[in-house]
Design a protein around this motif. Structure first.
Motif, PDB file in Angstrom:
ATOM      1  N   THR A 240       0.846  -1.195   0.000  1.00 39.61           N
ATOM      2  CA  THR A 240       0.000   0.000   0.000  1.00 39.61           C
ATOM      3  C   THR A 240       0.878   1.240   0.000  1.00 39.61           C
ATOM      4  OG1 THR A 240      -1.796   1.163   1.139  1.00 39.61           O
ATOM      5  CG2 THR A 240      -0.197   0.057   2.526  1.00 39.61           C
ATOM      6  N   GLU A 241       0.526   2.214  -0.821  1.00 41.70           N
ATOM      7  CA  GLU A 241       1.258   3.476  -0.892  1.00 41.70           C
ATOM      8  C   GLU A 241       0.407   4.662  -0.445  1.00 41.70           C
ATOM      9  OE1 GLU A 241       4.339   3.295  -4.484  1.00 41.70           O
ATOM     10  OE2 GLU A 241       2.282   2.994  -5.192  1.00 41.70           O
ATOM     11  N   ILE A 242      -0.904   4.502  -0.496  1.00 38.70           N
ATOM     12  CA  ILE A 242      -1.826   5.596  -0.217  1.00 38.70           C
ATOM     13  C   ILE A 242      -2.594   5.294   1.067  1.00 38.70           C
ATOM     14  CG2 ILE A 242      -3.676   7.022  -1.142  1.00 38.70           C
ATOM     15  CD1 ILE A 242      -1.153   6.979  -2.884  1.00 38.70           C
ATOM     16  N   ALA A 243      -2.594   6.229   2.014  1.00 39.23           N
ATOM     17  CA  ALA A 243      -3.376   6.038   3.235  1.00 39.23           C
ATOM     18  C   ALA A 243      -4.846   5.871   2.863  1.00 39.23           C
ATOM     19  CB  ALA A 243      -3.202   7.234   4.166  1.00 39.23           C
ATOM     20  N   PRO A 244      -5.543   4.900   3.470  1.00 42.26           N
ATOM     21  CA  PRO A 244      -6.964   4.702   3.143  1.00 42.26           C
ATOM     22  C   PRO A 244      -7.780   5.981   3.260  1.00 42.26           C
ATOM     23  CG  PRO A 244      -6.158   2.874   4.460  1.00 42.26           C
ATOM     24  CD  PRO A 244      -5.054   3.887   4.418  1.00 42.26           C
ATOM     25  N   GLU A 245      -7.466   6.818   4.240  1.00 42.46           N
ATOM     26  CA  GLU A 245      -8.197   8.079   4.417  1.00 42.46           C
ATOM     27  C   GLU A 245      -7.990   9.016   3.221  1.00 42.46           C
ATOM     28  OE1 GLU A 245      -7.236   6.187   8.279  1.00 42.46           O
ATOM     29  OE2 GLU A 245      -6.039   6.767   6.527  1.00 42.46           O
ATOM     30  N   ALA A 246      -6.806   8.932   2.605  1.00 45.58           N
ATOM     31  CA  ALA A 246      -6.536   9.773   1.438  1.00 45.58           C
ATOM     32  C   ALA A 246      -7.356   9.309   0.239  1.00 45.58           C
ATOM     33  CB  ALA A 246      -5.047   9.749   1.103  1.00 45.58           C
ATOM     34  N   LEU A 247      -7.475   8.006   0.084  1.00 41.71           N
ATOM     35  CA  LEU A 247      -8.229   7.486  -1.054  1.00 41.71           C
ATOM     36  C   LEU A 247      -9.690   7.906  -0.977  1.00 41.71           C
ATOM     37  CD1 LEU A 247      -7.861   4.067  -2.760  1.00 41.71           C
ATOM     38  CD2 LEU A 247     -10.139   4.910  -2.187  1.00 41.71           C
ATOM     39  N   VAL A 248     -10.298   7.765   0.192  1.00 44.44           N
ATOM     40  CA  VAL A 248     -11.722   8.107   0.303  1.00 44.44           C
ATOM     41  C   VAL A 248     -11.937   9.625   0.319  1.00 44.44           C
ATOM     42  CG1 VAL A 248     -12.317   5.937   1.429  1.00 44.44           C
ATOM     43  CG2 VAL A 248     -11.684   7.907   2.826  1.00 44.44           C
ATOM     44  N   ALA A 249     -10.885  10.397   0.595  1.00 43.10           N
ATOM     45  CA  ALA A 249     -11.004  11.859   0.577  1.00 43.10           C
ATOM     46  C   ALA A 249     -10.980  12.419  -0.840  1.00 43.10           C
ATOM     47  CB  ALA A 249      -9.878  12.490   1.398  1.00 43.10           C
ATOM     48  N   ALA A 250     -10.483  11.627  -1.801  1.00 43.06           N
ATOM     49  CA  ALA A 250     -10.425  12.090  -3.191  1.00 43.06           C
ATOM     50  C   ALA A 250     -11.836  12.284  -3.737  1.00 43.06           C
ATOM     51  CB  ALA A 250      -9.668  11.075  -4.042  1.00 43.06           C
ATOM     52  N   ASP A 251     -11.977  13.250  -4.628  1.00 45.69           N
ATOM     53  CA  ASP A 251     -13.275  13.499  -5.258  1.00 45.69           C
ATOM     54  C   ASP A 251     -13.651  12.386  -6.229  1.00 45.69           C
ATOM     55  OD1 ASP A 251     -13.897  16.244  -4.201  1.00 45.69           O
ATOM     56  OD2 ASP A 251     -11.965  16.645  -5.149  1.00 45.69           O
ATOM     57  N   LEU A 252     -12.645  11.732  -6.801  1.00 44.10           N
ATOM     58  CA  LEU A 252     -12.892  10.621  -7.709  1.00 44.10           C
ATOM     59  C   LEU A 252     -11.778   9.595  -7.578  1.00 44.10           C
ATOM     60  CD1 LEU A 252     -14.471   9.289 -10.075  1.00 44.10           C
ATOM     61  CD2 LEU A 252     -12.982  10.590 -11.633  1.00 44.10           C
ATOM     62  N   HIS A 292     -18.150   7.344 -18.182  1.00 42.02           N
ATOM     63  CA  HIS A 292     -18.062   8.158 -16.967  1.00 42.02           C
ATOM     64  C   HIS A 292     -17.346   9.449 -17.342  1.00 42.02           C
ATOM     65  CE1 HIS A 292     -16.746   9.614 -13.017  1.00 42.02           C
ATOM     66  NE2 HIS A 292     -17.722   8.873 -12.509  1.00 42.02           N
ATOM     67  N   PRO A 293     -17.773  10.591 -16.814  1.00 50.78           N
ATOM     68  CA  PRO A 293     -17.181  11.870 -17.228  1.00 50.78           C
ATOM     69  C   PRO A 293     -15.740  12.074 -16.793  1.00 50.78           C
ATOM     70  CG  PRO A 293     -18.757  12.195 -15.439  1.00 50.78           C
ATOM     71  CD  PRO A 293     -18.905  10.777 -15.886  1.00 50.78           C
ATOM     72  N   GLY A 294     -15.256  11.291 -15.820  1.00 51.46           N
ATOM     73  CA  GLY A 294     -13.875  11.453 -15.394  1.00 51.46           C
ATOM     74  C   GLY A 294     -13.708  12.588 -14.408  1.00 51.46           C
ATOM     75  N   ARG A 295     -12.662  13.369 -14.574  1.00 49.94           N
ATOM     76  CA  ARG A 295     -12.325  14.423 -13.620  1.00 49.94           C
ATOM     77  C   ARG A 295     -13.500  15.377 -13.402  1.00 49.94           C
ATOM     78  NH1 ARG A 295      -7.699  15.809 -11.400  1.00 49.94           N
ATOM     79  NH2 ARG A 295      -7.515  17.865 -10.474  1.00 49.94           N
ATOM     80  N   PRO A 296     -13.966  15.543 -12.165  1.00 49.84           N
ATOM     81  CA  PRO A 296     -15.152  16.377 -11.916  1.00 49.84           C
ATOM     82  C   PRO A 296     -14.967  17.848 -12.242  1.00 49.84           C
ATOM     83  CG  PRO A 296     -14.715  14.897 -10.056  1.00 49.84           C
ATOM     84  CD  PRO A 296     -13.519  14.848 -10.948  1.00 49.84           C
ATOM     85  N   GLY A 297     -13.744  18.352 -12.159  1.00 49.36           N
ATOM     86  CA  GLY A 297     -13.490  19.763 -12.422  1.00 49.36           C
ATOM     87  C   GLY A 297     -12.039  20.088 -12.156  1.00 49.36           C
ATOM     88  N   PRO A 298     -11.586  21.289 -12.513  1.00 47.30           N
ATOM     89  CA  PRO A 298     -10.168  21.645 -12.382  1.00 47.30           C
ATOM     90  C   PRO A 298      -9.657  21.626 -10.949  1.00 47.30           C
ATOM     91  CG  PRO A 298     -11.491  23.567 -12.978  1.00 47.30           C
ATOM     92  CD  PRO A 298     -12.362  22.379 -13.133  1.00 47.30           C
ATOM     93  N   GLU A 299     -10.530  21.846  -9.968  1.00 46.83           N
ATOM     94  CA  GLU A 299     -10.096  21.888  -8.576  1.00 46.83           C
ATOM     95  C   GLU A 299     -10.252  20.537  -7.863  1.00 46.83           C
ATOM     96  OE1 GLU A 299      -8.670  24.775  -7.114  1.00 46.83           O
ATOM     97  OE2 GLU A 299      -8.596  25.040  -9.295  1.00 46.83           O
ATOM     98  N   ALA A 300     -10.690  19.526  -8.577  1.00 43.42           N
ATOM     99  CA  ALA A 300     -10.926  18.217  -7.968  1.00 43.42           C
ATOM    100  C   ALA A 300      -9.627  17.514  -7.626  1.00 43.42           C
ATOM    101  CB  ALA A 300     -11.753  17.344  -8.910  1.00 43.42           C
ATOM    102  N   VAL A 301      -9.724  16.580  -6.692  1.00 45.84           N
ATOM    103  CA  VAL A 301      -8.626  15.659  -6.369  1.00 45.84           C
ATOM    104  C   VAL A 301      -9.012  14.300  -6.919  1.00 45.84           C
ATOM    105  CG1 VAL A 301      -7.323  14.513  -4.539  1.00 45.84           C
ATOM    106  CG2 VAL A 301      -7.991  16.914  -4.282  1.00 45.84           C
ATOM    107  N   THR A 302      -8.183  13.750  -7.800  1.00 45.33           N
ATOM    108  CA  THR A 302      -8.455  12.441  -8.394  1.00 45.33           C
ATOM    109  C   THR A 302      -7.332  11.480  -8.067  1.00 45.33           C
ATOM    110  OG1 THR A 302      -7.487  13.195 -10.485  1.00 45.33           O
ATOM    111  CG2 THR A 302      -9.873  13.333 -10.261  1.00 45.33           C
TER     112      THR A 302
END
Length: 333
Positions: A240-252, A292-302
């Motif tokens: 694992t490289e990404i904290a689980p909390e970071a993954l669920v905090a992403a917008d997508l 799926h539209p992909g990135r929700p917007g320029p300020e999103a975290v994906t």
């Protein structure tokens, strides 16, 4: 007298020859992108990864394959990863691919690539993820990791998001400096060592993690608007490289194959921690296919979770076979 069976040849191609045939370029990225799009169709036959860990020697072996309707062949790839090899002056990855005819099942070629084709298709997959999920404009990119894949991922990302500044972080500062110097020369950009993984993430718009880490390297509180992360190091249970909390905090959150990421990707750790909100995650092929539209917007975290698929191996192997020309040795059978 009965007729003799028709003669057929098997092509045996070495790593040296393959390096002359295939390059990490936009065409290769397009080939891998097509494999992801095919996955979204639901017609690809791709069994679970056969994975074996050899913990006492810090090694692992993965076997991957896929049949893609419309492709002339299908590949079976054997990929050992022995991560203490650099101490012996040897590469961490090696292995081979066998290409079979999709109509007859006969062996067409054996690619003795020592992991080169896996390296190229993995880097190309990172470029596909960046092409569809990263911000349109990337000024600073960051890579966590200092090995071959770190270099290839940044070269691939630069093809689709030509950044002008690169940050590199690794546990070994000397290796990080060597990686930064190498990429500065290769890409003609400003590349330097980051003081910490946190600083790298906070200062970048595009981050790729390329390590075999077994504890998180990227934390939720480091995420910021306009960030995309591609995590490609977690490809076996326990990594694992990404904290689980970071993954669920992403917008997508996007994965290459949901069933794989649930057992060997970053999603596995999230579900183990009881943090997954439920539902089926979006797959990269669905974004490519426009489902799926992909990135929700320029300020999103994906965040894109890449575990590596057999479809990528079949795509790169069939692509190489079409470009062989006179390369390789033909063995009559």
């Amino acid at each position: 007298m009965p007729d003799s069976p028709p003669r057929r040849d098997i092509r045996i191609v070495t790593e040296t020859e393959l390096r002359q045939i295939i390059r990490l370029d936009r065409q290769t990225v397009d080939v891998i992108e097509a494999a992801f799009a095919a996955l979204a169709s639901g017609a690809v036959v791709m069994p679970p990864v056969l994975s074996m860990e050899l913990a006492d020697v810090h090694g692992e072996v993965d076997v991957k394959t896929a049949y893609i309707p419309g492709f002339d062949g299908f590949a079976i790839k054997v990929s050992p990863g022995f991560f203490d090899n650099p101490k012996l002056g040897l590469p961490s990855l090696n292995g081979l691919m066998i290409l079979f005819c999709a109509r007859t099942g006969l062996v067409q070629a054996v690619f003795l690539d020592n992991g080169h084709l896996t390296d190229i298709r993995t880097a190309a997959a990172g470029a596909v993820a960046a092409r569809h999920l990263a911000p349109e404009r990337v000024e600073t990119a960051g890579v966590i990791g200092t090995g071959v894949q770190a270099r290839l991922q940044m070269r691939a990302a630069h093809l689709v998001r030509p950044f002008s500044r690169l940050l590199v972080w690794g546990r070994d500062t000397a290796k990080a400096a060597a990686c930064a110097d190498d990429l500065a020369r290769t890409l003609g950009i400003d590349a330097r060592v980051a003081d910490s993984a946190e600083r790298l993430v906070r200062d970048s718009q595009l981050v790729v993690t390329t390590t075999p880490a077994r504890s998180p390297l990227v934390m939720a509180e480091w995420l910021h608007p306009g960030l995309h992360i591609t995590a490609m190091g977690s490809d076996q249970a326990g990594k694992t490289e990404i904290a689980p909390e970071a993954l669920v905090a992403a917008d997508l959150y996007v994965c290459d194959r949901a069933s794989q990421c649930e057992t060997m990707g970053e999603l596995r750790a999230v579900k183990a921690a009881g943090l997954w909100p439920g539902g089926t995650p979006v797959e990269l092929g669905q974004v490519i296919a426009g489902e799926h539209p992909g990135r929700p917007g320029p300020e999103a975290v994906t965040l894109c979770d890449l575990t590596g698929t057999g479809a990528q191996d079949t795509a790169i192997a069939t692509h190489v076979f079409k470009r062989l020309g006179e390369s390789g040795t033909s063995i009559p059978v």
